[in-house]
Design an enzyme around this catalytic site. Structure first.
Site, PDB file in Angstrom:
ATOM      1  N   ASP A 148       0.139 -10.969  -1.050  1.00  0.00           N
ATOM      2  CA  ASP A 148       1.297 -10.754  -0.057  1.00  0.00           C
ATOM      3  C   ASP A 148       1.460 -11.840   1.216  1.00  0.00           C
ATOM      4  OD1 ASP A 148      -0.840  -9.268   0.775  1.00  0.00           O
ATOM      5  OD2 ASP A 148       0.490  -7.957   1.773  1.00  0.00           O
ATOM      6  N   ARG A 149       0.378 -11.864   1.653  1.00  0.00           N
ATOM      7  CA  ARG A 149       0.173 -12.844   2.805  1.00  0.00           C
ATOM      8  C   ARG A 149       0.350 -14.573   2.204  1.00  0.00           C
ATOM      9  NH1 ARG A 149      -5.057 -10.971   5.848  1.00  0.00           N
ATOM     10  NH2 ARG A 149      -4.541 -12.439   7.337  1.00  0.00           N
ATOM     11  N   ASN A 159       1.033  -1.320  -0.060  1.00  0.00           N
ATOM     12  CA  ASN A 159      -0.128   0.021  -0.141  1.00  0.00           C
ATOM     13  C   ASN A 159       0.840   1.257   0.040  1.00  0.00           C
ATOM     14  OD1 ASN A 159      -2.726  -1.072  -0.017  1.00  0.00           O
ATOM     15  ND2 ASN A 159      -2.183  -2.114   2.071  1.00  0.00           N
ATOM     16  N   TYR A 180      -9.753 -19.104   4.338  1.00  0.00           N
ATOM     17  CA  TYR A 180      -9.716 -17.468   4.520  1.00  0.00           C
ATOM     18  C   TYR A 180     -10.232 -17.083   3.095  1.00  0.00           C
ATOM     19  CZ  TYR A 180      -8.255 -12.943   6.319  1.00  0.00           C
ATOM     20  OH  TYR A 180      -8.119 -11.611   6.586  1.00  0.00           O
ATOM     21  N   ASP A 235       3.627  -9.761   8.888  1.00  0.00           N
ATOM     22  CA  ASP A 235       4.283  -8.831   8.110  1.00  0.00           C
ATOM     23  C   ASP A 235       3.749  -7.485   8.453  1.00  0.00           C
ATOM     24  OD1 ASP A 235       4.943  -7.577   6.013  1.00  0.00           O
ATOM     25  OD2 ASP A 235       4.056  -8.965   4.535  1.00  0.00           O
TER      26      ASP A 235
END
Lengths: 206, 206
Positions: free
Chosen positions: A74-75, A8, A68, A89
């Site tokens: 990214d995760r 971000n 999920y 993170d």
């Protein structure tokens, strides 16, 4: 081989072990001269990435065992690299994901350090005091700077301990290194997302 | 007897047991017709209060045994009312103060629920999802709404538990009632600051 993880606030590059960073404004005018394997969670750069064929978006290739819904890529990349442990993170947001034998068990999201600081400042100018990075968590704070620092850091330390339940803790992201001193056993793993990306590139023969 | 506790977002009144609230913009044009015993942590209304003799500022009268430098008068009033336990004032900010036999042992400050929500939204529009107030803290989140809700509430619950060390927990402030369901033993004590104010008025014969 050039890899890029767009968040971000920054785009982080990995060039055969060398890590570099670019803010999003600069990334918007960046023109890749070679193939760039990329993951991106930033809506504002989606069109830029899809409109240049030098960007190879890895998101569609990842297959993570996971219930999920809407886990950021990214995760996913972090979890792909670390099959057992708690992965924290710490960037604009702080995400905590729990992996067990290659399976994602769930995760959470907290505001990152810089956004917590902004939150304090916007509540009252009295709380615009910065962060005492040397704060001890062993005694109760006795002034505003320490009260804000303790209130910023301790809740994050406690939720990471609570969720990790004795598992190994891996910190990554820009603020990741800062946190490890608050844990008996935590590792700073700067390259987790890039290792996840390299793994999928290899697995899928990209 | 009319009491008023002015915070960063609202001014709360206590009129012989009846509680009412006014936002700061309205409070700026409020003209008291009778004596108002007042405490205030909001810099922007300081001049207004000192310029009208109907406002009796109680701040100079409090004497709390305390090493904390710069403890807000709202927290002092709470601590004056509750001589043993953890006092959690959940408003724009969440303050946690630890009292033992009338002595203040220290305290901390966290951003309140509404400011945490704003922090998430400012990180990414993806995190502008609101709060699932019915979230269970017993299992790991499996979607963004629950990840944000868990990441908002659990760190606060954990730091309150950590700091209270088995002491009685008193919640007060606008969001105080929301939190008690997450604790085995916590009390919602709406009038703590006003009882502290009444105590000092009586002690000092004001």
């Amino acid at each position: 081989m050039l890899l890029c993880n767009v968040g971000n606030t920054n785009a982080n590059f990995f060039d055969d072990g060398k890590i570099s960073s670019m803010d999003i404004a600069n990334f918007m005018s960046y023109v890749p001269k070679e193939k760039v394997y990329i993951i991106n969670v930033n809506e504002s750069v989606k069109d830029k990435i899809s409109s240049n064929s030098n960007f190879i978006d890895l998101e569609p290739y990842f297959e993570l065992e996971c219930d999920y819904v809407g886990l950021g890529v990214d995760r996913i990349a972090n979890c792909y690299a670390i099959s057992d442990g708690a992965i924290v993170d710490a960037g604009s947001a702080i995400t905590i994901d729990i992996m067990y034998q290659g399976v994602h068990l769930g995760g959470t999201i907290l505001p990152g350090l810089s956004f917590l600081q902004k939150a304090y400042s916007s509540i009252s100018p009295r709380l615009n005091v910065g962060l005492n990075t040397q704060i001890s968590l062993d005694s109760f704070p006795q002034n505003t700077l320490n009260a804000v620092s303790y209130g910023t850091i301790l809740p994050i330390v406690l939720i990471v301990e609570y969720m990790s339940k004795g598992k190994k803790i891996f910190f990554t992201g820009g603020d990741g290194e800062f946190f490890i001193k608050f844990f008996d056993k935590a590792i700073y793993d700067k390259t987790a997302s890039f290792r996840g990306m390299l793994k999928i590139i290899k697995e899928k023969g990209l």
